[in-house]
Design an enzyme around this catalytic site. Structure first.
Site, PDB file in Angstrom:
ATOM      1  N   MET A  30       0.830  -1.334  -0.103  1.00 49.31           N
ATOM      2  CA  MET A  30      -0.075   0.165   0.136  1.00 49.31           C
ATOM      3  C   MET A  30       1.012   1.188  -0.009  1.00 49.31           C
ATOM      4  SD  MET A  30      -3.392  -0.958   2.236  1.00 49.31           S
ATOM      5  CE  MET A  30      -2.897  -0.518   3.791  1.00 49.31           C
ATOM      6  N   HIS A  37       9.454  -3.528   3.254  1.00 44.56           N
ATOM      7  CA  HIS A  37       9.001  -3.519   1.841  1.00 44.56           C
ATOM      8  C   HIS A  37      10.284  -3.902   0.978  1.00 44.56           C
ATOM      9  CE1 HIS A  37       5.970  -0.732   3.180  1.00 44.56           C
ATOM     10  NE2 HIS A  37       5.144  -1.819   3.028  1.00 44.56           N
ATOM     11  N   GLN A  61     -10.064  -2.588   2.951  1.00 45.15           N
ATOM     12  CA  GLN A  61      -9.692  -3.170   4.074  1.00 45.15           C
ATOM     13  C   GLN A  61      -9.627  -2.213   5.336  1.00 45.15           C
ATOM     14  OE1 GLN A  61      -5.962  -4.162   2.024  1.00 45.15           O
ATOM     15  NE2 GLN A  61      -4.926  -3.514   4.033  1.00 45.15           N
ATOM     16  N   GLU A 148       6.298 -11.160   7.327  1.00 48.71           N
ATOM     17  CA  GLU A 148       5.962 -11.854   8.251  1.00 48.71           C
ATOM     18  C   GLU A 148       5.615 -11.064   9.608  1.00 48.71           C
ATOM     19  OE1 GLU A 148       9.051 -14.575   9.231  1.00 48.71           O
ATOM     20  OE2 GLU A 148       9.009 -15.514   7.424  1.00 48.71           O
ATOM     21  N   LYS A 149       5.730  -9.611   9.546  1.00 47.87           N
ATOM     22  CA  LYS A 149       5.160  -8.917  10.494  1.00 47.87           C
ATOM     23  C   LYS A 149       3.844  -8.854  10.601  1.00 47.87           C
ATOM     24  CE  LYS A 149       3.807  -4.912  11.360  1.00 47.87           C
ATOM     25  NZ  LYS A 149       2.996  -3.720  10.883  1.00 47.87           N
ATOM     26  N   MET A 184       9.530  -2.523  11.667  1.00 47.21           N
ATOM     27  CA  MET A 184       9.298  -1.544  10.767  1.00 47.21           C
ATOM     28  C   MET A 184       7.715  -1.725  10.132  1.00 47.21           C
ATOM     29  SD  MET A 184      12.690  -0.730   8.323  1.00 47.21           S
ATOM     30  CE  MET A 184      14.214  -0.417   9.408  1.00 47.21           C
ATOM     31  N   SER A 186       4.639   1.206   8.146  1.00 47.42           N
ATOM     32  CA  SER A 186       4.394   2.417   7.655  1.00 47.42           C
ATOM     33  C   SER A 186       3.621   3.227   8.677  1.00 47.42           C
ATOM     34  CB  SER A 186       3.384   2.519   6.431  1.00 47.42           C
ATOM     35  OG  SER A 186       3.870   1.473   5.555  1.00 47.42           O
ATOM     36  N   ARG A 187       3.023   2.638   9.628  1.00 45.73           N
ATOM     37  CA  ARG A 187       2.181   3.349  10.607  1.00 45.73           C
ATOM     38  C   ARG A 187       3.113   4.070  11.780  1.00 45.73           C
ATOM     39  NH1 ARG A 187      -2.356  -0.404   9.177  1.00 45.73           N
ATOM     40  NH2 ARG A 187      -3.892   0.984   8.571  1.00 45.73           N
TER      41      ARG A 187
END
Ligand code: PAF
Length: 288
Positions: A30, A37, A61, A148-149, A184, A186-187
């Site tokens: 996203m 990533h 989502q 896997e996060k 890590m 994005s949020r």
């Protein structure tokens, strides 16, 4: 690097690659890229001739009240990072290309999609399963790589892919962490400096709990203690649970590989993380 926004163009391009005997790996994202990533792109590159990354902030989502409108968007920056990482094609449809007028399909995954995140984010896994199924059929990718996060998401996608007999093979990449262990995400950008310091406690707690469980400490005691700790450090604890790795069923006795999963909040930011837990190995080696 090509950037495409229409399904027909995507199909033509990928058909051409396949006709030339090339395999295709897909890295769904996203955007709001970080090193996690890019580690998935590296895995994709190692397993296929061509790498496609998708960049689509999937409205289906996000529950009402979640951060769809404010989700970090920077297509130019993400495209530059993808290009530097060596992808061949950026698939960046807009919402109308992904969900044309009249679109009327929602997948409702069960099994690993029940509980944990689903209890806190209604509709999340339906949205993920629906868009990922579309990404797989749009690209016909041979391989797709997920982090896997988002362990529960990875299991939901693996289950959905098997259940629909899709040809795409799922690979996963290990969680990439900051120096203090924070996964890590994005949020993480939403965290204030003081929240950012507290955030490291999530991984530290999982690591301590996993070590105690693997050392044979009593499960309920370990989970109670670490739940209390997380509830003190964070503004809210959503869950700390020990589950089977794929089906995500509750574990009552640690007799095989398991997954410890946690979610906690700092202000309005939710953080999730997970770790593998192995039972204590009993070895007779060396005993008379
Ligand atoms: O993990 C994500 O970034 C998203 O959930 C995914 C898999 C790209 C689907 O929108």
């Amino acid at each position: 690097m090509l950037t495409l926004r229409q399904v027909a163009r995507l199909r033509d391009t990928l058909d051409g690659w396949r006709a030339a005997g090339q395999t295709v790996a897909l890295v769904p994202t996203m955007g709001a890229l970080h090193a996690g990533h890019l580690s998935l792109v590296a895995i994709a590159r190692a397993h296929a001739d061509r790498v496609v990354a998708s960049l689509f902030v999937n409205p289906r989502q996000f529950a009402p009240g979640e951060d769809f409108a404010s989700y970090p968007r920077n297509e130019a920056g993400d495209a530059a990072a993808f290009e530097a990482a060596g992808i061949d094609l950026l698939w960046a449809p807009d919402t109308a290309a992904m969900y044309p007028p009249g679109f009327a399909l929602t997948l409702v995954p069960e099994g690993p999609a029940l509980g944990l995140e689903a209890d806190l984010r209604p509709g999340f896994f339906s949205g993920v399963a629906t868009v990922v199924a579309k990404l797989f059929t749009q690209t016909g990718a041979d391989i797709a790589v997920f982090g896997e996060k988002d362990w529960q998401q990875l299991q939901v996608i693996a289950r959905m892919t098997a259940d629909l007999d899709l040809r795409t093979r799922i690979l996963s990449g290990a969680t990439v962490r900051e120096a203090d262990g924070l996964a890590m995400s994005s949020r993480n950008a939403y965290l204030s400096p003081s929240q950012r310091e507290r955030a490291a406690a999530l991984h530290a707690t999982l690591a301590r709990a996993a070590a105690a469980l693997s050392a044979g400490e009593e499960m309920a005691g370990v989970l109670d203690r670490e739940r209390r700790h997380l509830a003190e450090v964070f503004d809210a604890l959503d869950y700390l649970e020990l589950r089977t790795p794929q089906a995500l069923l509750p574990v009552t006795r640690l007799t095989g590989p398991a997954r410890l999963l946690a979610a906690a909040r700092l202000g309005s930011t939710r953080l999730i993380d997970n770790l593998a837990v192995a039972p204590a190995t009993t070895s007779n080696e060396g005993t008379p």
